[in-house]
Write a protein that holds these residues in place. Structure first.
Motif, PDB file in Angstrom:
ATOM      1  N   TYR A   1      16.531 -17.996  27.097  1.00 26.03           N
ATOM      2  CA  TYR A   1      17.808 -17.835  26.412  1.00 26.03           C
ATOM      3  C   TYR A   1      17.933 -16.408  25.916  1.00 26.03           C
ATOM      4  N   TYR A   2      19.130 -15.894  26.058  1.00 27.29           N
ATOM      5  CA  TYR A   2      19.445 -14.551  25.557  1.00 27.29           C
ATOM      6  C   TYR A   2      20.854 -14.582  24.990  1.00 27.29           C
ATOM      7  N   GLU A   3      20.985 -14.093  23.785  1.00 30.34           N
ATOM      8  CA  GLU A   3      22.291 -14.085  23.118  1.00 30.34           C
ATOM      9  C   GLU A   3      22.947 -15.470  23.170  1.00 30.34           C
ATOM     10  N   LYS A   4      22.123 -16.477  22.929  1.00 29.98           N
ATOM     11  CA  LYS A   4      22.570 -17.864  22.772  1.00 29.98           C
ATOM     12  C   LYS A   4      22.996 -18.521  24.084  1.00 29.98           C
ATOM     13  N   GLU A   5      22.777 -17.852  25.190  1.00 31.75           N
ATOM     14  CA  GLU A   5      23.135 -18.438  26.478  1.00 31.75           C
ATOM     15  C   GLU A   5      21.888 -18.634  27.348  1.00 31.75           C
ATOM     16  N   GLU A   6      21.898 -19.718  28.120  1.00 32.66           N
ATOM     17  CA  GLU A   6      20.796 -19.943  29.038  1.00 32.66           C
ATOM     18  C   GLU A   6      20.871 -18.920  30.170  1.00 32.66           C
ATOM     19  N   ARG A   7      19.780 -18.209  30.384  1.00 24.98           N
ATOM     20  CA  ARG A   7      19.770 -17.163  31.405  1.00 24.98           C
ATOM     21  C   ARG A   7      18.820 -17.497  32.555  1.00 24.98           C
ATOM     22  N   GLY A   8      17.999 -18.495  32.343  1.00 28.73           N
ATOM     23  CA  GLY A   8      17.082 -18.878  33.403  1.00 28.73           C
ATOM     24  C   GLY A   8      16.511 -20.243  33.131  1.00 28.73           C
ATOM     25  N   ARG A   9      16.214 -20.962  34.207  1.00 32.03           N
ATOM     26  CA  ARG A   9      15.646 -22.312  34.085  1.00 32.03           C
ATOM     27  C   ARG A   9      14.584 -22.482  35.157  1.00 32.03           C
ATOM     28  N   GLY A  10      13.468 -23.057  34.749  1.00 32.66           N
ATOM     29  CA  GLY A  10      12.407 -23.356  35.700  1.00 32.66           C
ATOM     30  C   GLY A  10      12.606 -24.713  36.329  1.00 32.66           C
TER      31      GLY A  10
END
Lengths: 115, 111
Positions: A49-58
């Motif tokens: 998470y970056y700046e409250k947004e999901e940026r990557g998922r495994g």
């Protein structure tokens, strides 16, 4: 300065229950990542998470979810716990969105045991 | 996936000896990072070496990177009992969002 903090330190749950793990990043860090480490293996990436947004998922099932709050702390939620979810859950923070040129600073982890 | 594989899986040495751990990876990288983990605890970042660097030092640590062989090594000189831990390499490329780790090298330094 405080490092990355995680709570709780240890947790015991039974199959089918739900769990919430918490992480506070280093002050000024805006990116938080979650990793799962089962015994004898290296950490496996769950979310970033970056700046409250999901940026990557495994590669984890939808039973795993997370969110980041305005103060950049984060929660990891796991529903319908399975025995295989027993692991050390690590939180890592970095200054910016992880471009993998940033050092990630890890917390001490939460040891989850599912019975 | 861009996962480092550490070798050996386990290493036992006497205090004062040098310890060498190796890491191999499969695709091109931007940098490679080494981490240490004491038993059951969080990972501690040791050193980052960029793809255009061949060698880097930090205290008793020496890291080399050979991009032609897609390999890296971590040398700990004059080891101490406190160096007992698991060591992980994490090769990184800018196309990914997260570090990927192998199973690590478990180092035991006997006092």
């Amino acid at each position: 300065d405080a490092g990355v903090t995680q709570s709780p330190t240890h947790l015991i749950k039974t199959r089918g229950q739900h769990v919430t793990l918490r992480c506070s990043p280093i002050s000024g860090h805006k990116s938080v990542s979650w990793y799962q480490q089962v015994l004898g293996q290296g950490p496996q990436f769950i979310f970033q998470y970056y700046e409250k947004e999901e940026r990557g998922r495994g590669n984890f099932p939808d039973r795993f979810s997370a969110r980041q709050f305005p103060n950049y702390s984060s929660e990891l939620n796991v529903n319908a716990l399975l025995l295989g979810d027993s692991a050390l859950y690590l939180c890592a923070s970095s200054l910016t969105q992880v471009k993998l040129t940033d050092t990630q600073y890890f917390g001490p982890g939460t040891r989850l045991t599912v019975l | 996936s861009q996962q480092g594989e550490e070798d050996p899986q386990a290493l036992s040495i006497q205090e004062g000896e040098n310890a060498t751990m190796n890491c191999s990876y499969k695709t091109s990288i931007n940098n490679l990072q080494w981490y240490r983990q004491n038993s059951g605890r969080g990972l501690v970042h040791l050193i980052l070496i960029r793809s255009n660097e061949r060698e880097k030092h930090s205290g008793r640590l020496r890291v080399t990177l050979d991009t032609s062989k897609k390999s890296s090594s971590l040398l700990i000189t004059a080891s101490r009992a406190a160096d007992t831990a698991s060591y992980f390499c994490a090769p990184a490329d800018t196309g990914r969002r997260a570090l990927t780790f192998g199973s690590g090298t478990r180092l035991q330094v006997q006092p």
